[in-house]
Write a protein that holds these residues in place. Structure first.
Motif, short mmCIF file in Angstrom:
data_model
loop_
_atom_site.label_atom_id
_atom_site.label_comp_id
_atom_site.label_asym_id
_atom_site.label_seq_id
_atom_site.Cartn_x
_atom_site.Cartn_y
_atom_site.Cartn_z
N THR A 54 0.84 -1.19 0.00
CA THR A 54 0.00 0.00 0.00
C THR A 54 0.89 1.25 0.00
O THR A 54 0.61 2.22 -0.70
CB THR A 54 -0.91 0.02 1.25
OG1 THR A 54 -1.68 -1.16 1.26
CG2 THR A 54 -1.82 1.22 1.26
N LEU A 280 -6.41 0.04 0.27
CA LEU A 280 -5.36 -0.93 0.58
C LEU A 280 -5.02 -1.78 -0.64
O LEU A 280 -5.86 -2.02 -1.49
CB LEU A 280 -5.79 -1.85 1.73
CG LEU A 280 -6.02 -1.23 3.10
CD1 LEU A 280 -6.32 -2.32 4.11
CD2 LEU A 280 -4.80 -0.45 3.54
N SER A 281 -3.78 -2.26 -0.68
CA SER A 281 -3.34 -3.09 -1.80
C SER A 281 -3.86 -4.52 -1.66
O SER A 281 -3.79 -5.30 -2.58
CB SER A 281 -1.83 -3.11 -1.86
OG SER A 281 -1.31 -3.61 -0.63
#
Ligand code: HEC
Ligand code: HEC
Ligand code: HEC
Ligand code: HEC
Ligand code: HEC
Ligand code: HEC
Ligand code: HEC
Ligand code: HEC
Ligand code: HEC
Ligand code: HEC
Length: 440
Positions: A54, A280-281
């Protein structure tokens, strides 16, 4: 010589690429990333520390890549705060000499990560007196500042680096001499469902007779029937069979998000919902108190935080959500002191109908205030939005009921924060006096 130099360059580039590739592989495919953590994350980010990519959006990128990640999540908040030191202030060539000492265009100059032991409140990693680098001459411009230490510039009630919306000179002068308590002392109320009905005249209220037969405890029907969802025609299948799916026993939080985007945005930018944020990733599980760093009720540790945790899926009791629900988890000194405080007593009176709606003060009055959003009065679902620095509460909360001077003094008093504003403040901050003196 030059051949040697270029060989060493090639070796350097090659080894950097190999290292980056290795990190990329590990970060992207390894399940457990905790072994890569180089130090405990800060109070602000510890819940998302394992979603490495992120912030480290590319293993090849340096400063700018991380800067983009910070800005992606925080730009809006800093712009609403009317940031006193935005990047634009430092692109002026006249300020170039200052940047050579301290590059204020980069967030990581002041906010490093993975060094929680050395991090100060609000994620700062510079020494307390860093304002000195750029404001050494302040005492000659303002004699009132003569002899003040630079570590006191950003102390409570004086200045902040970013958010000075309630601390600039004109504002202080304008609110000088106000009473400690206004009469009547009322908080703003959110728009009632009746206003929704006026804006959406096609809405039809539903009763149990209108919905398809479903098997469920009688209490579920009673709660739903008494809630605003029945009033606005939101029925069982809107949540349990969203998008014509099979009956879901536990509808996902996205179901609420579909119809309540604004509340979702606030929630997912706060410590309550940040693990579910779309920024978020990778997706993380909902937060539980066991993951928190504060003190919580021992029987709440495994409770997952979603919209229904405060609202109940069918009940939607907003009064219960405003303090009873909070106290089912939070158990630090400040939270536990609330019910005995003057504000807590007022809240009990409001619940009992002894004073008007809006005269009481609940946990939500301070931490989830009603603010104007897109022409409507709605509840801010970001409990971090006005938490730190706590002068953010002056405008959105305290000044509905108290004068500015009283509120500044109260918020600067650590004892009052611990005992949840049990008595009058015992110290006085001179900001307003100094501002008034200067314009005289
Ligand atoms: C909230 C954002 C954030 C998250 C999440 C995060 N980091 Fe970082 N990380 C940073 C910042 C900021 C720095 C400091 C960069 C600098 O000094 O310029 C840093 C520095 C590092 C460094 C030192 C090398 C460097 O680039 O300076 C390593 C290694 C690192 N992080 C690994 C990780 C790993 C592994 C994870 C996940 C387990 C992780 N980080 C999660 C923000 C983050
Ligand atoms: C995925 C979004 C995300 C990214 C990326 C991110 N943050 Fe945050 N940050 C948050 C959230 C959510 C919080 C907790 C709520 C709050 O305090 O606003 C937070 C908290 C903070 C705080 C602490 C506030 C406090 O009171 O303790 C600071 C300072 C901060 N972030 C700066 C940064 C910097 C600098 C970067 C880049 C290295 C960064 N953030 C990257 C979402 C993010
Ligand atoms: C020159 C130092 C410095 C730089 C550069 C800096 N900050 Fe801060 N930041 C601080 C200080 C000091 C605080 C503590 C509160 C205050 O004084 O405003 C803070 C507080 C914060 C907070 C907590 C909430 C708030 O409104 O104060 C956030 C979020 C934050 N910074 C994000 C960022 C981001 C994102 C960047 C980059 C765009 C950045 N900061 C750049 C010094 C800095
Ligand atoms: C990297 C340089 C730099 C640092 C560090 C810095 N400032 Fe500033 N500050 C400026 C500049 C540039 C201005 C614009 C006015 C000027 O030229 O003095 C400014 C303006 C201000 C203002 C005027 C308010 C406004 O909205 O225009 C205040 C108050 C202030 N700074 C306080 C602080 C405090 C407190 C700190 C430390 C927490 C700090 N500054 C750290 C460069 C800096
Ligand atoms: C606003 C969305 C929403 C509506 C409308 C709704 N539900 Fe639910 N319901 C939920 C959620 C979310 C849960 C899961 C709560 C949890 O996580 O435990 C749930 C749980 C349940 C459960 C299992 C838990 C329990 O409380 O017994 C039953 C049975 C149920 N709902 C029936 C119904 C019926 C019947 C209706 C219509 C009268 C209805 N629901 C309307 C969201 C909704
Ligand atoms: C199909 C759309 C829809 C879905 C799905 C939905 N809501 Fe609502 N909800 C509404 C409307 C419309 C209102 C009334 C207007 C308003 O107050 O904003 C409302 C009102 C509310 C209220 C205010 C109650 C009151 O007394 O005024 C709460 C709290 C709420 N919803 C929570 C939830 C939660 C939690 C979920 C998910 C479990 C959810 N809603 C799912 C449409 C929906
Ligand atoms: C399911 C349990 C639960 C409920 C219910 C709950 N909280 Fe929280 N709250 C938490 C946890 C866990 C954190 C995160 C602490 C951390 O990250 O260390 C938190 C964080 C916070 C924070 C930010 C603290 C910080 O230092 O950044 C505030 C403020 C807060 N909650 C207020 C409230 C209020 C007000 C209510 C009721 C309207 C409430 N909470 C309801 C569990 C809960
Ligand atoms: C009159 C306003 C007010 C009321 C009412 C109030 N708080 Fe707070 N709360 C604050 C202030 C101010 C802070 C301190 C922020 C700071 O300076 O760090 C705070 C801090 C917190 C924190 C963060 C503590 C930490 O150490 O990070 C939590 C959690 C919290 N409050 C929860 C609650 C709960 C739960 C209730 C109700 C039982 C409540 N508060 C009632 C104003 C209030
Ligand atoms: C920490 C507890 C808490 C959580 C979590 C929470 N809410 Fe709320 N919500 C409240 C409180 C308290 C109020 C009412 C405050 C008031 O009346 O002043 C409220 C009000 C509302 C309202 C009324 C309309 C308005 O003004 O916003 C809606 C709709 C709503 N919430 C939906 C949601 C949804 C959707 C989620 C999840 C994304 C959610 N809430 C998560 C505590 C919470
Ligand atoms: C809805 C109105 C309202 C809001 C909002 C509110 N208060 Fe109050 N507050 C009161 C009332 C009414 C009293 C009781 C005064 C009395 O009994 O003399 C009180 C009492 C207090 C006291 C104790 C005073 C004493 O002499 O015992 C303090 C300190 C205080 N408030 C601080 C704050 C702060 C700080 C905020 C903002 C974070 C705030 N209040 C928000 C209405 C409010």
């Amino acid at each position: 010589m030059s051949i040697l130099k270029s060989i060493s360059w090639i070796i350097w580039i090659f080894s950097s690429l190999a290292l980056a590739a290795y990190l990329l592989f590990e970060l992207a495919w390894s399940e457990d990333k905790s072994s890569f953590l180089i130090g405990e994350a800060t109070h602000g980010h510890h819940q998302i520390e394992l979603a490495c990519s992120t912030c480290h959006t590319s293993p090849f990128g340096g400063g700018e890549v991380i800067q983009d990640a910070c800005v992606n999540c925080h730009a809006q908040e800093l712009s609403i705060a009317e940031d006193s030191h935005p990047k634009a202030k430092f692109t002026d060539p006249r300020n170039a000499d200052r940047l050579a000492v301290l590059d204020a265009t980069q967030c990581v100059t002041c906010h490093l990560e993975h060094q929680n032991e050395q991090t100060r409140a609000m994620g700062g990693t510079l020494a307390d007196d860093f304002c000195w680098h750029c404001h050494q001459d302040i005492a000659s411009e303002r004699p009132s500042h003569e002899g003040m230490g630079f570590e006191t510039c950003a102390s409570a009630g004086c200045h902040n680096y970013h958010d000075n919306k309630a601390l600039y000179e004109n504002f202080l002068v304008k609110h000088a001499g106000e009473a400690d308590l206004f009469m009547p002392a009322m908080r703003p109320l959110r728009d009632a469902v009746t206003e929704y009905l006026t804006d959406n005249p096609q809405t039809k209220a539903l009763t149990v007779a209108d919905i398809q037969p479903v098997e469920a405890p009688a209490e579920v029907f009673e709660h739903w029937q008494a809630s605003s969802h029945a009033t606005v025609g939101v029925e069982c299948r809107d949540c349990h069979q969203a998008n014509n799916s099979d009956w879901q026993k536990k509808p996902a939080i996205q179901v609420c998000q579909n119809c309540h985007e604004q509340e979702w945005q606030g929630f997912s930018q706060s410590h309550h919902g940040m693990r579910l944020s779309d920024k978020l990733s990778q997706s993380l599980s909902p937060m539980t108190p066991a993951q928190g760093r504060l003190v919580f009720q021992s029987d709440s540790l495994e409770k997952e935080m979603t919209c229904s945790t405060c609202h109940g899926p069918h009940e939607l009791d907003l009064q219960k959500a405003a303090s009873e629900s909070c106290l089912s988890c939070h158990a630090d000194d400040h939270s536990l002191a609330f019910e005995q405080s003057p504000h807590g007593q007022l809240w009990q009176q409001e619940l009992a109908g002894e004073i008007a709606q809006g005269e009481g003060v609940s946990c939500a009055t301070c931490h989830m205030p009603v603010v104007e959003q897109g022409g409507k009065h709605a509840v801010s679902h970001n409990v971090n939005d006005n938490l730190r620095p706590n002068e953010k509460m002056l405008r959105s909360v305290c000044m509905n009921c108290h004068g500015l001077a009283f509120s500044i003094d109260a918020l600067a008093d650590q004892e009052l924060i611990k005992n949840n504003f049990l008595h009058a403040p015992s110290l006085h901050i001179k900001s307003i006096d100094m501002a008034v003196e200067r314009v005289k």
